[in-house]
Design an enzyme around this catalytic site. Structure first.
Site, PDB file in Angstrom:
ATOM      1  N   ILE A  97       0.539  43.192  58.844  1.00  0.00           N
ATOM      2  CA  ILE A  97       0.598  41.901  59.531  1.00  0.00           C
ATOM      3  C   ILE A  97       2.035  41.423  59.692  1.00  0.00           C
ATOM      4  O   ILE A  97       2.364  40.729  60.669  1.00  0.00           O
ATOM      5  CB  ILE A  97      -0.262  40.834  58.802  1.00  0.00           C
ATOM      6  CG1 ILE A  97      -0.371  39.567  59.655  1.00  0.00           C
ATOM      7  CG2 ILE A  97       0.299  40.522  57.425  1.00  0.00           C
ATOM      8  CD1 ILE A  97      -0.929  39.795  61.047  1.00  0.00           C
ATOM      9  N   GLY A 315      -8.122  43.636  57.297  1.00  0.00           N
ATOM     10  CA  GLY A 315      -7.908  42.242  56.922  1.00  0.00           C
ATOM     11  C   GLY A 315      -6.483  41.831  57.238  1.00  0.00           C
ATOM     12  O   GLY A 315      -5.867  42.336  58.176  1.00  0.00           O
ATOM     13  N   GLU A 316      -5.948  40.891  56.463  1.00  0.00           N
ATOM     14  CA  GLU A 316      -4.572  40.396  56.620  1.00  0.00           C
ATOM     15  C   GLU A 316      -4.344  39.649  57.940  1.00  0.00           C
ATOM     16  O   GLU A 316      -3.206  39.342  58.281  1.00  0.00           O
ATOM     17  CB  GLU A 316      -3.545  41.533  56.575  1.00  0.00           C
ATOM     18  CG  GLU A 316      -3.529  42.382  55.344  1.00  0.00           C
ATOM     19  CD  GLU A 316      -2.484  43.501  55.437  1.00  0.00           C
ATOM     20  OE1 GLU A 316      -1.687  43.509  56.400  1.00  0.00           O
ATOM     21  OE2 GLU A 316      -2.464  44.366  54.555  1.00  0.00           O
ATOM     22  N   ALA A 317      -5.376  39.425  58.742  1.00  0.00           N
ATOM     23  CA  ALA A 317      -5.261  38.883  60.105  1.00  0.00           C
ATOM     24  C   ALA A 317      -4.804  39.933  61.093  1.00  0.00           C
ATOM     25  O   ALA A 317      -4.495  39.621  62.246  1.00  0.00           O
ATOM     26  CB  ALA A 317      -4.326  37.676  60.166  1.00  0.00           C
TER      27      ALA A 317
END
Length: 348
Positions: A97, A315-317
């Site tokens: 990210i 995940g993590e955006a």
């Protein structure tokens, strides 16, 4: 600080601007609807921004990190120390990210809500410490009422900061070993789903590991079977970073900032936010369909059609961030194309 703020009214997109943007789309040099969903996205952003020529340039990405007591049940391929190690990695710019945020020119905020392997004070990390980890949901509630309040407020603080920068899009992400188990348990409680339908590979579990994860979720649901409201289910089955996402989503909708939702865990938080404050839904856009097993059920519950499907589960955006160039393209086409009259092209 109480949590009554989560029920406050959400902003309302501008219907007049939406109609004007739609009218412009109908006059651009193309057959009506030829740019498909890109047209819809541009009109949607126009209404959100109250601007007939919307842009998606000022982006705030917040990644909330926290550990989970349920990690003690062996539900992840990775040790719990990884959460704190990844906080350092975020701060140093080495995580996925962080790379994506640099490419997008986005502001990346990392929030440490409590990790077992605490990296301490870091220059690029906001410390909103609650505890080293939430409790094991197989034994007790994940959070006390005070911890839930603080986690929700930590998410809302991101939006308070983002507003001062004129943010046009908020993206929330998470990091926490064991958090896909918590999100799956929370989703089961909200959707009345069986654990076997919601437990996925997470960090890379094999079939045996996924079966064990489903068993752990079954135990947690039995312990918290009397949790009757969405807020109580969040408190008992969620985690600090999941609650922070809920708080951020609600605060963003109240502030009139569109939200691009990431994957499975972020969507579980979005479902909680919509249950707590239905006006939030109008401000949510979904970046991608995760490879994680339970994500499709969450998307259906929210009547959401994500922008991408790339088999992501990091995940993590990260998945949401990958979709941002599409949003920019939609706005650029809307703003930059000529109308039939401007181009001297015959209309149908």
């Amino acid at each position: 600080m109480s949590i009554e703020w989560i029920q406050g009214a959400c902003a309302v997109p501008d219907a007049r601007v939406q109609a004007a943007a739609l009218a412009r789309q109908e006059q651009l040099t193309k057959p009506p609807g030829a740019l498909g969903r890109l047209e819809q996205l541009a009109v949607q952003f126009a209404a959100w921004q109250r601007n007939e020529q919307p842009t998606v340039q000022r982006i705030w990405i917040a990644v909330y990190a926290a550990d989970h007591g349920v990690a003690a049940e062996g539900v992840s391929m990775f040790p719990q120390a990884v959460t704190g190690e990844m906080v350092r990695n975020f701060a140093r710019g080495g995580a996925a990210i962080a790379v994506l945020a640099r490419e997008l020119g986005a502001r990346l905020e990392v929030v440490n809500l409590g990790v077992v392997n605490d990296p301490g004070e870091l220059s690029r990390v906001r410390r909103a410490w609650i505890a080293p980890a939430c409790a094991n949901i197989c034994e007790q509630a994940a959070m006390t009422p005070a911890q839930l309040r603080d986690a929700l407020a930590a998410g809302a603080e991101s939006i308070a900061q983002a507003r001062t920068c004129g943010t046009q899009l908020f993206v929330g992400g998470e990091m926490g070993i064991g958090n896909s188990t918590a999100a799956a348990a929370l989703s089961c409680a909200l959707l009345s789903q069986f654990p076997q339908a919601m437990a996925g590979a997470g960090t890379g579990l094999d079939a045996e590991g996924i079966a064990h994860k489903a068993t752990v979720i079954t135990r947690a649901l039995a312990v918290h079977a009397d949790a009757a409201t969405p807020l109580e289910r969040l408190r008992r089955l969620g985690g600090f970073e999941i609650a922070a996402l809920v708080g951020a989503y609600i605060a963003a909708a109240q502030a009139g900032i569109p939200v691009l939702v990431d994957g499975f865990i972020s969507t579980a938080a979005a479902l909680v936010a919509v249950h707590l404050n239905p006006g939030v839904r109008e401000w949510l856009l979904f970046g991608h369909r995760s490879q994680e097993r339970g994500h499709a059920a969450l998307l259906r519950a929210l009547e959401a059609e994500p922008l991408l499907q790339l088999d992501l589960r990091l995940g993590e955006a990260s998945g949401a961030a990958v979709a941002i160039p599409l949003l920019r393209t939609a706005c650029a086409l809307h703003n930059g194309m000529a109308t039939f009259a401007e181009a001297g092209v015959s209309d149908a």
